[in-house]
Design a protein around this motif. Structure first.
Motif, PDB file in Angstrom:
ATOM      1  N   VAL A 474       0.832  -1.202   0.000  1.00 38.74           N
ATOM      2  CA  VAL A 474       0.000   0.000   0.000  1.00 38.74           C
ATOM      3  C   VAL A 474       0.868   1.255   0.000  1.00 38.74           C
ATOM      4  N   GLY A 475       1.898   1.243  -0.844  1.00 40.16           N
ATOM      5  CA  GLY A 475       2.727   2.426  -1.016  1.00 40.16           C
ATOM      6  C   GLY A 475       3.892   2.539  -0.067  1.00 40.16           C
ATOM      7  N   PHE A 476       4.038   1.587   0.848  1.00 46.18           N
ATOM      8  CA  PHE A 476       5.174   1.655   1.765  1.00 46.18           C
ATOM      9  C   PHE A 476       6.466   1.229   1.080  1.00 46.18           C
ATOM     10  N   SER A 507      23.296  -4.969   6.403  1.00 46.52           N
ATOM     11  CA  SER A 507      24.745  -5.098   6.586  1.00 46.52           C
ATOM     12  C   SER A 507      25.550  -4.337   5.550  1.00 46.52           C
ATOM     13  N   ASP A 508      24.917  -3.928   4.454  1.00 45.23           N
ATOM     14  CA  ASP A 508      25.625  -3.235   3.377  1.00 45.23           C
ATOM     15  C   ASP A 508      24.641  -2.304   2.684  1.00 45.23           C
ATOM     16  N   PHE A 509      24.584  -1.052   3.127  1.00 41.47           N
ATOM     17  CA  PHE A 509      23.636  -0.094   2.567  1.00 41.47           C
ATOM     18  C   PHE A 509      23.829   0.069   1.064  1.00 41.47           C
ATOM     19  N   ALA A 510      25.094   0.152   0.636  1.00 38.49           N
ATOM     20  CA  ALA A 510      25.370   0.379  -0.783  1.00 38.49           C
ATOM     21  C   ALA A 510      24.858  -0.780  -1.621  1.00 38.49           C
ATOM     22  N   ALA A 511      25.100  -2.010  -1.180  1.00 37.26           N
ATOM     23  CA  ALA A 511      24.635  -3.177  -1.928  1.00 37.26           C
ATOM     24  C   ALA A 511      23.112  -3.253  -1.915  1.00 37.26           C
ATOM     25  N   ARG A 512      22.508  -2.973  -0.774  1.00 38.79           N
ATOM     26  CA  ARG A 512      21.051  -2.990  -0.677  1.00 38.79           C
ATOM     27  C   ARG A 512      20.431  -2.036  -1.695  1.00 38.79           C
ATOM     28  N   ASN A 513      20.949  -0.829  -1.738  1.00 40.14           N
ATOM     29  CA  ASN A 513      20.391   0.171  -2.649  1.00 40.14           C
ATOM     30  C   ASN A 513      20.720  -0.125  -4.102  1.00 40.14           C
ATOM     31  N   LEU A 514      21.889  -0.726  -4.352  1.00 39.45           N
ATOM     32  CA  LEU A 514      22.243  -1.091  -5.720  1.00 39.45           C
ATOM     33  C   LEU A 514      21.285  -2.134  -6.266  1.00 39.45           C
ATOM     34  N   PHE A 515      21.032  -3.185  -5.495  1.00 40.42           N
ATOM     35  CA  PHE A 515      20.212  -4.288  -5.994  1.00 40.42           C
ATOM     36  C   PHE A 515      18.747  -3.909  -6.152  1.00 40.42           C
ATOM     37  N   GLN A 531      13.232   5.241 -10.839  1.00 38.98           N
ATOM     38  CA  GLN A 531      11.839   5.230 -11.292  1.00 38.98           C
ATOM     39  C   GLN A 531      10.889   5.614 -10.160  1.00 38.98           C
ATOM     40  N   ASN A 532      11.127   5.046  -8.987  1.00 39.11           N
ATOM     41  CA  ASN A 532      10.427   5.438  -7.766  1.00 39.11           C
ATOM     42  C   ASN A 532      11.473   5.938  -6.779  1.00 39.11           C
ATOM     43  N   GLU A 533      11.169   6.992  -6.080  1.00 37.43           N
ATOM     44  CA  GLU A 533      12.144   7.631  -5.194  1.00 37.43           C
ATOM     45  C   GLU A 533      12.410   6.790  -3.954  1.00 37.43           C
ATOM     46  N   PHE A 534      13.661   6.688  -3.556  1.00 32.30           N
ATOM     47  CA  PHE A 534      13.975   6.144  -2.243  1.00 32.30           C
ATOM     48  C   PHE A 534      15.151   6.887  -1.636  1.00 32.30           C
ATOM     49  N   ASN A 535      15.113   6.986  -0.308  1.00 27.12           N
ATOM     50  CA  ASN A 535      16.209   7.571   0.456  1.00 27.12           C
ATOM     51  C   ASN A 535      17.204   6.450   0.765  1.00 27.12           C
ATOM     52  N   PRO A 536      18.477   6.587   0.386  1.00 22.43           N
ATOM     53  CA  PRO A 536      19.425   5.488   0.606  1.00 22.43           C
ATOM     54  C   PRO A 536      19.616   5.113   2.068  1.00 22.43           C
ATOM     55  N   GLU A 537      19.171   5.972   2.999  1.00 20.91           N
ATOM     56  CA  GLU A 537      19.256   5.648   4.424  1.00 20.91           C
ATOM     57  C   GLU A 537      18.022   4.886   4.910  1.00 20.91           C
ATOM     58  N   MET A 542      10.048   3.107   0.001  1.00 20.52           N
ATOM     59  CA  MET A 542      10.109   3.607  -1.367  1.00 20.52           C
ATOM     60  C   MET A 542       8.867   4.471  -1.599  1.00 20.52           C
ATOM     61  N   PHE A 543       9.029   5.546  -2.366  1.00 23.70           N
ATOM     62  CA  PHE A 543       7.936   6.494  -2.578  1.00 23.70           C
ATOM     63  C   PHE A 543       7.435   6.392  -4.021  1.00 23.70           C
ATOM     64  N   GLU A 544       6.139   6.192  -4.145  1.00 24.39           N
ATOM     65  CA  GLU A 544       5.527   5.983  -5.461  1.00 24.39           C
ATOM     66  C   GLU A 544       5.658   7.214  -6.347  1.00 24.39           C
ATOM     67  N   LYS A 545       6.313   7.048  -7.470  1.00 26.55           N
ATOM     68  CA  LYS A 545       6.440   8.107  -8.473  1.00 26.55           C
ATOM     69  C   LYS A 545       6.051   7.612  -9.862  1.00 26.55           C
ATOM     70  N   ALA A 546       6.086   6.303 -10.060  1.00 35.38           N
ATOM     71  CA  ALA A 546       6.003   5.773 -11.419  1.00 35.38           C
ATOM     72  C   ALA A 546       4.580   5.693 -11.967  1.00 35.38           C
ATOM     73  N   THR A 547       3.591   5.456 -11.119  1.00 30.95           N
ATOM     74  CA  THR A 547       2.207   5.317 -11.558  1.00 30.95           C
ATOM     75  C   THR A 547       2.115   4.423 -12.796  1.00 30.95           C
TER      76      THR A 547
END
Length: 697
Positions: A474-476, A507-515, A531-537, A542-547
């Motif tokens: 539901v958009g979370f 355990s790995d923020f960079a890998a999490r965000n990359l994948f 495509q959809n916005e997310f804050n790497p922290e 994830m924030f719905e942008k793509a519709t």
């Protein structure tokens, strides 16, 4: 643009349309606080029995059969004799567990031996329940679970999922199976010893193994299942058995007071909470707490199948591996309710049938799951080959689901030997004799709510999956990846273009965000924007942008067509760009044609990605052409339109949590491209030629 985004979110806090959701959160939070205070004054199991005959209550536990899983006792001996290989695998795995050898979440074999503690007689070596074996780091112990902050309090970048996974105690069922089959008391006594060991190292509410109620609940469910199977072991005295049930009771109290329903939306975590509580209540039948917990759990599970399951049968978290977990949770609670004489009813059964149909519908030609969205190997219980099960294969569920839901036609797709799995779900294993691991049937279907289009042809080993889904939960967006208009493609049973998976979480923020990024999916990225916005922290937001929108899906004259659009680059760019993509799959020869149409304004940097399975070797062979060499043949990927700069990049492929393998991807780039209405075409077709040998991946 960032300031505007922050302002929008701030204004969202005062959105009156969200008031009912916020009031629900407040009520759940208040209920939780009340129950947490009650923990300090309420008594334990013995007091709950309020003077009734404890010995009589405990004698009932000796008989077992309180949970549906214990129906295995009536068939286990005969099945074990007629299937010696299954029995041998179980005993071998149980011996491995006795040695405290584990292999979890890509760790490789390890022995979590606790150096600080030792048993009084030296016969049992305590387990280190807080170890990350990959990084050889230990989490803190003996703190109030409510005071825990993962990123503040963990050692370095230790992965919390390793202690959580071990402490789910899903190896207990293997030990209980070995006891039932062999009558060797060592296996049953090991369960009791580990419960005592866990309690000593992890007092209720203290330490990392109480910081996630989902894991507390899954642990409790596995304790309940095992205790119901081993209660008749003469090697376990009454005092020890009662102590184990007292600990299970404390798990129930903790779960009820720490439910994971104080967020914007419930998810697989809350579902695990109430399913675990359901199992505890069945195991503790005859207590006043069990009656209360059972009523609450049964009502909650039935409600959640409508909250968490989309109309087309998919779990709402935009992840196929999490769909497997949620099916298993609902199925376990459904069967338990039937066993205890409190059946869920036709509506629940119908919704669960739709979930299994979706699971079968999206399977790869191999029978495995496509790893779409996040994956963390989550299960309710592991009944078959604890030490060697395939993390990508969900077909263990097909035989018990078929028998539970009256859908015998599913059994043929279950793996050979599924009678073993059916046995430990409480069924006569002979009812699964038709299981033969058949290739999933042909399927051409659009699951519009899930945002998944499937074309699967059994005879050709042909498979196309297109993803164009909304942000899940539901958009979370907790387990959603940026895979708008991405796809997975197999031909002749050969995986060619695949989703790279999700690898790890905290355990790995960079890998999490990359994948989870757009660049790690088989789609188009514009100006490096997600495509959809997310804050790497914020690793689970994830924030719905793509519709996304499904424009067309049809099958005509042997050609399957899907066409869709998304607005991710319309809503986020000052000069907007709309991405439309059309797929045409010719079933007869497996040729796939893709047409990308961009409409908009301004100049933009474009990058297309095509991620190859590790068994595929890609070579650029000329202008607009790459050759894909694989064990089952050779294919050509071609593209046309405005000239693109092509490169083969080194990437990763993750088949399961904590595992990643070397792979490659084709990147096609074009900078400063003026957009009006621009069209690029891509095609993938099998060529004649010899395959090259590679190791199985």
């Amino acid at each position: 643009m960032q300031k505007k985004s922050i302002t929008r979110r701030a204004l969202g806090l005062f959105n009156l349309r969200k008031l009912p959701v916020r009031m629900k959160i407040v009520r759940a939070w208040a209920d939780q606080r009340i129950r947490q205070r009650a923990l300090l004054r309420d008594s334990g199991l013995v007091e709950d029995l309020s003077g009734r005959e404890v010995d009589r209550w405990l004698a009932r536990r000796r008989i077992g059969g309180l949970l549906h899983t214990s129906a295995a006792r009536s068939h286990a001996a005969q099945y074990g004799r007629s299937h010696p290989d299954s029995t041998a695998t179980c005993i071998r795995n149980a011996e491995t567990v006795l040695e405290h050898q584990f292999d979890l979440l890509g760790s490789g074999p390890y022995n979590p031996q606790c150096a600080r503690r030792s048993s009084s007689d030296g016969s049992y070596q305590p387990i280190d329940w807080v170890l990350d074996p990959v990084r050889n780091l230990r989490f803190p112990e003996d703190f109030d679970h409510k005071a825990w902050d993962l990123y503040r309090d963990r050692p370095a970048n230790a992965d919390i999922k390793y202690p959580w996974e071990l402490a789910r105690c899903q190896h207990f069922l293997t030990l209980a199976q070995a006891w039932v089959l062999s009558g060797d008391a060592r296996y049953a006594i090991e369960v009791v010893n580990e419960i005592f060991d866990f309690d000593e190292s992890n007092p209720v509410g203290r330490g990392v193994n109480w910081t996630c109620t989902m894991d507390v609940a899954l642990r409790a469910a596995n304790w309940a299942i095992a205790l119901d199977l081993i209660g008749d072991c003469d090697g376990i005295d009454a005092v020890s058995l009662l102590r184990c049930y007292c600990s299970l009771y404390e798990h129930g109290r903790f779960i009820r007071a720490n439910l994971e329903n104080t967020y914007e939306v419930t998810s697989n975590h809350f579902l695990s909470n109430v399913v675990g509580l359901h199992f505890i209540a069945a195991a503790l039948a005859g207590t006043s707490a069990a009656r209360s917990w059972s009523k609450f759990a049964i009502e909650s599970v039935q409600k959640e199948i409508d909250v968490q399951v989309l109309p087309d049968g998919a779990d709402f978290e935009s992840s196929i591996p999490y769909h497997r977990l949620v099916v298993e949770l609902f199925l376990g609670s459904f069967l338990l309710s039937e066993h205890t004489g409190e059946p869920f009813g036709a509506h629940f059964k119908g919704r669960l049938q739709t979930m299994v149909e979706y699971l079968i519908g999206v399977l790869l030609p191999s029978g495995e799951m496509p790893i779409l969205g996040d994956a963390d190997d989550g299960r309710l219980m592991i009944a078959t080959d604890y030490c060697g099960w395939n993390r990508k294969d969900p077909r263990h569920l097909l035989a018990p689901a078929a028998l539970a839901l009256g859908r015998s036609e599913w059994i043929e797709y279950a793996p050979v030997g599924s009678g073993w799995e059916a046995l430990w779900w409480g069924f006569d294993p002979s009812a699964a004799a038709a299981a033969r691991g058949a290739t999933p049937p042909d399927n051409v279907a659009l699951y519009p709510h899930a945002g998944i289009a499937i074309s699967r042809c059994r005879d050709r080993g042909l498979y196309l999956m297109v993803s164009n889904s909304i942000v899940g939960t539901v958009g979370f967006g907790n387990h959603k990846n940026n895979d708008q208009l991405s796809f997975e493609y197999h031909d002749a049973g050969q995986p060619l273009i695949v989703d790279p998976g999700s690898y790890v979480y905290t355990s790995d923020f960079a890998a999490r965000n990359l994948f989870r990024s757009t660049a790690y999916h088989n789609s188009l990225q514009v100006d490096g924007v997600e495509q959809n916005e997310f804050n790497p922290e914020w690793l689970f937001r994830m924030f719905e942008k793509a519709t996304p929108k499904h424009v067309l899906f049809e099958e005509r004259e042997g050609v399957v067509v899907y066409e869709g659009t998304h607005e991710g680059y319309v809503s986020q760019l000052e000069s907007p760009v709309r991405h439309a993509r059309r797929f045409e799959l010719a079933v007869q020869d497996g040729r796939i044609d893709i047409v990308d149409t961009l409409t908009g304004s301004g100049e933009h940097d474009l990058c297309w990605s095509f991620h190859f399975h590790p068994s595929v070797r890609a070579e650029l062979v000329g202008e607009g052409t790459a050759t894909l060499l694989a064990p089952k043949g050779t294919w050509q990927l071609q593209w046309s339109g405005d000239a693109l700069d092509a490169a083969i990049d080194e990437t990763w492929f993750s088949p399961s949590y904590g595992v990643r393998r070397n792979a490659t991807a084709l990147r096609l780039r074009r900078g400063a491209t003026a957009i009006e209405t621009n069209v690029w075409r891509f095609s993938l077709v099998r060529m004649k030629g010899a395959a090259y040998p590679v190791e199985s991946v």
